[in-house]
Each structure stands twice: as C-alpha cells, then as structure tokens.
Design a protein around this motif. Structure first.
Motif, PDB file in Angstrom:
ATOM      1  N   LEU A   1       4.205 -23.168 -18.538  1.00 19.77           N
ATOM      2  CA  LEU A   1       4.609 -23.739 -17.155  1.00 19.77           C
ATOM      3  C   LEU A   1       3.999 -22.722 -16.106  1.00 19.77           C
ATOM      4  N   THR A   2       3.668 -21.439 -16.424  1.00 19.29           N
ATOM      5  CA  THR A   2       3.131 -20.530 -15.459  1.00 19.29           C
ATOM      6  C   THR A   2       1.623 -21.130 -15.076  1.00 19.29           C
ATOM      7  N   ARG A   3       1.085 -21.424 -15.980  1.00 19.53           N
ATOM      8  CA  ARG A   3      -0.566 -22.069 -15.723  1.00 19.53           C
ATOM      9  C   ARG A   3      -0.230 -23.297 -14.795  1.00 19.53           C
ATOM     10  N   ILE A   4       0.705 -24.213 -15.369  1.00 21.89           N
ATOM     11  CA  ILE A   4       0.924 -25.248 -14.314  1.00 21.89           C
ATOM     12  C   ILE A   4       1.216 -25.218 -12.872  1.00 21.89           C
ATOM     13  N   GLY A   5       2.111 -24.335 -12.666  1.00 23.12           N
ATOM     14  CA  GLY A   5       2.582 -23.738 -11.648  1.00 23.12           C
ATOM     15  C   GLY A   5       1.581 -23.158 -10.635  1.00 23.12           C
ATOM     16  N   VAL A   6       0.630 -22.239 -11.172  1.00 25.53           N
ATOM     17  CA  VAL A   6      -0.299 -21.676 -10.373  1.00 25.53           C
ATOM     18  C   VAL A   6      -1.427 -22.656 -10.050  1.00 25.53           C
ATOM     19  N   HIS A   7      -1.647 -23.531 -10.797  1.00 25.87           N
ATOM     20  CA  HIS A   7      -2.574 -24.432 -10.461  1.00 25.87           C
ATOM     21  C   HIS A   7      -2.083 -25.588  -9.535  1.00 25.87           C
TER      22      HIS A   7
ATOM     23  N   PRO B   1       0.723  -1.123   0.032  1.00 27.75           N
ATOM     24  CA  PRO B   1       0.119  -0.078  -0.038  1.00 27.75           C
ATOM     25  C   PRO B   1       0.853   0.957   0.143  1.00 27.75           C
ATOM     26  N   ASN B   2       0.386   2.455  -0.793  1.00 24.53           N
ATOM     27  CA  ASN B   2       1.076   3.598  -0.609  1.00 24.53           C
ATOM     28  C   ASN B   2       2.388   3.718  -1.430  1.00 24.53           C
ATOM     29  N   HIS B   3       2.386   2.867  -2.358  1.00 25.66           N
ATOM     30  CA  HIS B   3       3.693   2.449  -3.311  1.00 25.66           C
ATOM     31  C   HIS B   3       3.716   3.984  -4.199  1.00 25.66           C
ATOM     32  N   ILE B   4       4.826   4.190  -4.445  1.00 22.21           N
ATOM     33  CA  ILE B   4       5.028   5.382  -5.592  1.00 22.21           C
ATOM     34  C   ILE B   4       4.338   4.923  -6.978  1.00 22.21           C
ATOM     35  N   PRO B   5       3.631   5.940  -7.542  1.00 22.72           N
ATOM     36  CA  PRO B   5       2.851   5.563  -8.718  1.00 22.72           C
ATOM     37  C   PRO B   5       4.020   5.266  -9.975  1.00 22.72           C
ATOM     38  N   PHE B   6       3.654   4.110 -10.821  1.00 24.07           N
ATOM     39  CA  PHE B   6       4.497   3.990 -11.899  1.00 24.07           C
ATOM     40  C   PHE B   6       3.930   2.950 -12.652  1.00 24.07           C
ATOM     41  N   VAL B   7       4.271   2.885 -13.999  1.00 20.89           N
ATOM     42  CA  VAL B   7       3.869   1.820 -14.830  1.00 20.89           C
ATOM     43  C   VAL B   7       4.895   1.018 -15.314  1.00 20.89           C
ATOM     44  N   THR B   8       4.551  -0.253 -15.560  1.00 22.21           N
ATOM     45  CA  THR B   8       5.731  -1.156 -16.193  1.00 22.21           C
ATOM     46  C   THR B   8       5.158  -2.307 -16.916  1.00 22.21           C
ATOM     47  N   PRO B   9       5.976  -2.900 -17.816  1.00 21.68           N
ATOM     48  CA  PRO B   9       5.397  -4.056 -18.603  1.00 21.68           C
ATOM     49  C   PRO B   9       5.733  -5.298 -17.802  1.00 21.68           C
ATOM     50  N   LEU B  10       4.975  -6.140 -17.926  1.00 18.50           N
ATOM     51  CA  LEU B  10       5.098  -7.592 -16.964  1.00 18.50           C
ATOM     52  C   LEU B  10       5.513  -8.763 -18.064  1.00 18.50           C
ATOM     53  N   LYS B  11       6.307  -9.741 -17.507  1.00 22.58           N
ATOM     54  CA  LYS B  11       6.673 -11.120 -18.177  1.00 22.58           C
ATOM     55  C   LYS B  11       5.548 -11.746 -17.997  1.00 22.58           C
ATOM     56  N   ILE B  12       5.349 -12.978 -18.608  1.00 25.31           N
ATOM     57  CA  ILE B  12       4.736 -14.297 -18.473  1.00 25.31           C
ATOM     58  C   ILE B  12       5.215 -14.847 -17.174  1.00 25.31           C
ATOM     59  N   ALA B  13       4.230 -14.698 -16.158  1.00 25.80           N
ATOM     60  CA  ALA B  13       4.830 -15.228 -15.096  1.00 25.80           C
ATOM     61  C   ALA B  13       3.594 -15.297 -14.123  1.00 25.80           C
ATOM     62  N   PRO B  14       3.585 -15.723 -12.949  1.00 26.23           N
ATOM     63  CA  PRO B  14       2.389 -15.717 -12.134  1.00 26.23           C
ATOM     64  C   PRO B  14       2.484 -14.414 -11.111  1.00 26.23           C
ATOM     65  N   ALA B  15       1.282 -14.099 -10.676  1.00 32.79           N
ATOM     66  CA  ALA B  15       1.293 -13.079  -9.957  1.00 32.79           C
ATOM     67  C   ALA B  15       0.832 -13.520  -8.311  1.00 32.79           C
ATOM     68  N   SER B  16       1.734 -13.162  -7.350  1.00 38.28           N
ATOM     69  CA  SER B  16       1.525 -13.835  -5.913  1.00 38.28           C
ATOM     70  C   SER B  16       0.859 -12.745  -5.130  1.00 38.28           C
ATOM     71  N   ILE B  17      -0.281 -13.174  -4.651  1.00 41.58           N
ATOM     72  CA  ILE B  17      -1.198 -11.977  -4.020  1.00 41.58           C
ATOM     73  C   ILE B  17      -1.221 -12.360  -2.534  1.00 41.58           C
ATOM     74  N   LYS B  18      -0.898 -11.409  -1.519  1.00 40.36           N
ATOM     75  CA  LYS B  18      -1.102 -11.856  -0.149  1.00 40.36           C
ATOM     76  C   LYS B  18      -2.622 -10.727   0.146  1.00 40.36           C
ATOM     77  N   LEU B  19      -3.500 -11.771   0.873  1.00 39.68           N
ATOM     78  CA  LEU B  19      -4.935 -11.315   1.015  1.00 39.68           C
ATOM     79  C   LEU B  19      -4.701 -10.504   2.548  1.00 39.68           C
ATOM     80  N   GLU B  20      -5.921  -9.907   2.565  1.00 39.00           N
ATOM     81  CA  GLU B  20      -6.322  -9.008   3.742  1.00 39.00           C
ATOM     82  C   GLU B  20      -5.979 -10.334   5.191  1.00 39.00           C
TER      83      GLU B  20
END
Length: 134
Positions: A125-131, A36-55
């Motif tokens: 490989l990304t799909r298999i890893g996430v699954h 939260p409150n990270h400095i604003p920016f825009v960046t391109p992403l690679k083919i890879a999983p996004a890891s999300i930490k929930l509340e």
C-alpha cells in the motif's frame, strides 16, 4: 527559507540525497515533521511514505520500509531496510503483492503468518500510494 541535507540510505545504496525544507515521516510513536535546526534525536520508523518538501516548494515522496531516522542540526539521515522513489516502483508488482497479502489475511493462519501478511500489505500500500502521488 533555510534547508537541511536529507539522505535516505539502504544497505544496497544511497537512494536520495538533497537539500530540503522539510520531511514528514511515520515514527513508531506517530507522525514527525522535521524542519531545519531541529533538536537532534534518533527514532525507529514505520512502513510508510516519507513526504519531502523541496527548496523550490514542490513535494516528493519516497516509500520507506521501516528503519531508523537520525536527526542532526543540519542533516537528517534515514537508514531504511528498503526505500523506493516513485519512478523506481513497479506498480503492477506492488498491486500483485497487495492482492497476495489480502488473500493471506483472509485465510485462517497462525499469528506469525498473519503478521507477515499484514507487513506485506503495508509495504504494498505504501508503494502504491507513493507511485500514485508522484
């Protein structure tokens, strides 16, 4: 602990929208962790999983097929070419795609064919890893 809104959007639909504590993605320059409150920016992403930490402290993953991430003070938007939640992944299809890509990579092909096969293998490989990590 504070949170921010995460939205993952593809051309077809909104895949994910939820308040989260943190997200980790693979940018073209390396791994990025957003709080939260990270400095604003825009960046391109690679083919890879996004890891999300929930509340609640639990973790989730989403398979991303490239795209862009826009970070704002209280919101992160990922505009992905495609994105899949673990429950949406057809694991048999992903494994078949992996095998096809590996066969194409082992054969003598031109550079364009090699690059397409390499990208196909990364997506599989990304799909298999996430699954498997759900």
């Amino acid at each position: 602990m504070s949170t921010f809104l995460l939205e993952i959007v593809t051309p077809e639909r909104i895949v994910y929208t939820q308040n989260v504590r943190m997200i980790t993605v693979e940018g073209v320059e390396g791994q990025l962790g957003i709080l939260p409150n990270h400095i604003p920016f825009v960046t391109p992403l690679k083919i890879a999983p996004a890891s999300i930490k929930l509340e609640n402290g639990k973790n989730e993953s989403v398979a991303l097929n490239g795209g862009f991430m826009e970070v704002r003070k209280d919101k992160v938007v990922i505009l992905a070419e495609s994105a899949e939640l673990p429950s949406d992944i057809d694991i048999e299809r992903a494994k078949a795609a992996k095998e096809r890509a590996e066969k194409r990579l082992s054969g003598k092909k031109d550079e364009a064919d090699f690059k397409r096969a390499e990208l196909s293998l990364k997506r599989a490989l990304t799909r298999i890893g996430v699954h498997e990590h759900r």
